[in-house]
Motif scaffolding. Sequence first.
Motif, PDB file in Angstrom:
ATOM      1  N   ASP A  39       0.852  -1.189   0.000  1.00 14.57           N
ATOM      2  CA  ASP A  39       0.000   0.000   0.000  1.00 14.57           C
ATOM      3  C   ASP A  39       0.882   1.231   0.000  1.00 14.57           C
ATOM      4  O   ASP A  39       0.985   1.956   0.998  1.00 14.57           O
ATOM      5  N   LYS A  40       1.535   1.471  -1.122  1.00 11.17           N
ATOM      6  CA  LYS A  40       2.446   2.598  -1.232  1.00 11.17           C
ATOM      7  C   LYS A  40       1.703   3.909  -0.984  1.00 11.17           C
ATOM      8  O   LYS A  40       0.643   4.157  -1.539  1.00 11.17           O
ATOM      9  N   GLY A  41       2.263   4.731  -0.113  1.00 10.56           N
ATOM     10  CA  GLY A  41       1.656   6.024   0.183  1.00 10.56           C
ATOM     11  C   GLY A  41       0.719   6.012   1.371  1.00 10.56           C
ATOM     12  O   GLY A  41       0.316   7.077   1.841  1.00 10.56           O
ATOM     13  N   LEU A  42       0.384   4.829   1.882  1.00 12.28           N
ATOM     14  CA  LEU A  42      -0.510   4.766   3.036  1.00 12.28           C
ATOM     15  C   LEU A  42       0.248   5.165   4.299  1.00 12.28           C
ATOM     16  O   LEU A  42       1.313   4.621   4.597  1.00 12.28           O
TER      17      LEU A  42
ATOM     18  N   TYR B  13      -8.749   3.296   4.292  1.00 13.23           N
ATOM     19  CA  TYR B  13      -8.561   4.605   4.913  1.00 13.23           C
ATOM     20  C   TYR B  13      -8.892   5.646   3.865  1.00 13.23           C
ATOM     21  O   TYR B  13      -8.370   5.594   2.741  1.00 13.23           O
ATOM     22  N   ASP B  14      -9.773   6.581   4.203  1.00 18.72           N
ATOM     23  CA  ASP B  14     -10.229   7.542   3.204  1.00 18.72           C
ATOM     24  C   ASP B  14      -9.242   8.678   2.963  1.00 18.72           C
ATOM     25  O   ASP B  14      -9.481   9.576   2.163  1.00 18.72           O
ATOM     26  N   GLY B  15      -8.098   8.640   3.649  1.00 20.50           N
ATOM     27  CA  GLY B  15      -7.090   9.673   3.451  1.00 20.50           C
ATOM     28  C   GLY B  15      -7.427  10.983   4.121  1.00 20.50           C
ATOM     29  O   GLY B  15      -6.713  11.968   3.977  1.00 20.50           O
ATOM     30  N   TYR B  16      -8.498  11.002   4.885  1.00 27.76           N
ATOM     31  CA  TYR B  16      -8.850  12.227   5.615  1.00 27.76           C
ATOM     32  C   TYR B  16      -8.908  11.928   7.112  1.00 27.76           C
ATOM     33  O   TYR B  16      -7.966  12.178   7.826  1.00 27.76           O
ATOM     34  N   ASP B  17      -9.985  11.354   7.583  1.00 26.86           N
ATOM     35  CA  ASP B  17     -10.045  11.076   9.015  1.00 26.86           C
ATOM     36  C   ASP B  17     -10.842   9.819   9.347  1.00 26.86           C
ATOM     37  O   ASP B  17     -11.242   9.626  10.484  1.00 26.86           O
ATOM     38  N   ARG B  18     -11.093   8.978   8.362  1.00 27.64           N
ATOM     39  CA  ARG B  18     -11.873   7.773   8.633  1.00 27.64           C
ATOM     40  C   ARG B  18     -11.102   6.532   8.205  1.00 27.64           C
ATOM     41  O   ARG B  18     -10.848   6.339   7.025  1.00 27.64           O
TER      42      ARG B  18
ATOM     43  N   GLU C 207       1.817  -0.301  -6.790  1.00 23.90           N
ATOM     44  CA  GLU C 207       1.544   0.435  -5.559  1.00 23.90           C
ATOM     45  C   GLU C 207       0.627  -0.343  -4.609  1.00 23.90           C
ATOM     46  O   GLU C 207       0.791  -0.308  -3.402  1.00 23.90           O
ATOM     47  N   HIS C 208      -0.345  -1.075  -5.178  1.00 28.66           N
ATOM     48  CA  HIS C 208      -1.323  -1.746  -4.332  1.00 28.66           C
ATOM     49  C   HIS C 208      -1.569  -3.195  -4.739  1.00 28.66           C
ATOM     50  O   HIS C 208      -2.555  -3.792  -4.314  1.00 28.66           O
TER      51      HIS C 208
END
Length: 403
Positions: free
Chosen positions: A6-9, A134-139, A361-362
């Motif tokens: 999960d590149k970037g996670l 992960y939505d990349g914001y807060d969830r 990436e994934h």
Amino acid sequence: MMNHPDKGLKIPYTFFSIWSRTEGEAAKASVLEVQPRCINEKALGYPSGYLYGLPRMESCTMETNYPFFRYQFKKSNLPLDIELEAFTPFIPLDERNSGIPGFRMKYTVTNRSEKEAEVAVCGTMYNFTGFESYDGYDRLYQEGTPRNTKVEAEGVTGIVYDNPDMDHGAVNYGSLALMTTNGSATCKPYWQDGGWWDGAEEFWQDFREDGELHEDVSSQAVGSNIAASIAPRRVGSISAKETLKPGESKEFLFYFTWHFPNRYGWWPDGHCRPSEKSLYDRIWQNYYSTQWKDAQEAAEYFISNIEMLEGTSRRFADALYSTTLDADVIESLVSAITVMRSNTCFRIADGRFFAWEGCFEHAGSCAGTCTHVWNYAQALAFLFPALERSARRTEFLEETDEE
């Protein structure tokens, strides 16, 4: 960690921080990361779980002596030298100990002032067991009900992060552990579960006060009636505190381990034919899950055998980097080694070794330990010949037709 690239996670609310107070001066606290230097491209701005509003270090340099990575942090108003050495055991011919699911973080802090200083280093981690997305914001979406448990043993304080109500055969079932061997440790197994970002605010105010953590996170404040997250947010922190005389250095040791026993052999990532889907959907067990029953047991093994694991790993690093080879050649060799430690390669419960051609990436790229790639690879055969023999047995005894 969860058997999938999960590149970037970046897991939210997961970081290290430092607190210090020099005699006669006000306390200071910073996250042990450098401030972001680029323009954020996300539509909603930087994710709140990254806590970029907290103070950070001004610069960081990195040096590699594989499998050891060294980082030096700088901040102009901090009279401390801060160095991090991170490593995962890597011992040629020893597949088991080179496959420990974990790493050690050793922060060495030196007091450059002429006064006595109190210093604390704190590790914080989100319980992401049962991770779905992960939505990349807060969830961060998860299955089950994550649970954090404080553990104490002789010379060790830590938190075990698990998810006991989940299906133990699910691919996202597992456990995590974060432990320190520093004697003067305090723990906050759960951040406050309030509205919005009350948990982060309560943690930072607590840590910033004296470098210590308190388990009681209750509050009489009315707060917000808007939930912090749709999913339960289970974050826990451990802080190790020491007193440093002028010119003195002390170490702050943290061990992080994971245990996600179940995996797809070849991820159902859209690269397989419909007729092959049942084969791709099959769940296997990781080899390391036959050696350690959970993340806590892996951490305890790591800690109790650290002298041998570190010493043997360092002898390999010293031998590699003391050669007369050019730096570019050594870097090329290390690049080949790191592939073995990535999601490109895996080992199932019976000890057999498999690999993709590489990773996107994934997802993986081309399943089956392709012989037009792995028959040309050299590092595995030289460093872990038993794993190379496993791949060749699969090639000749299972993949090759009689004709």
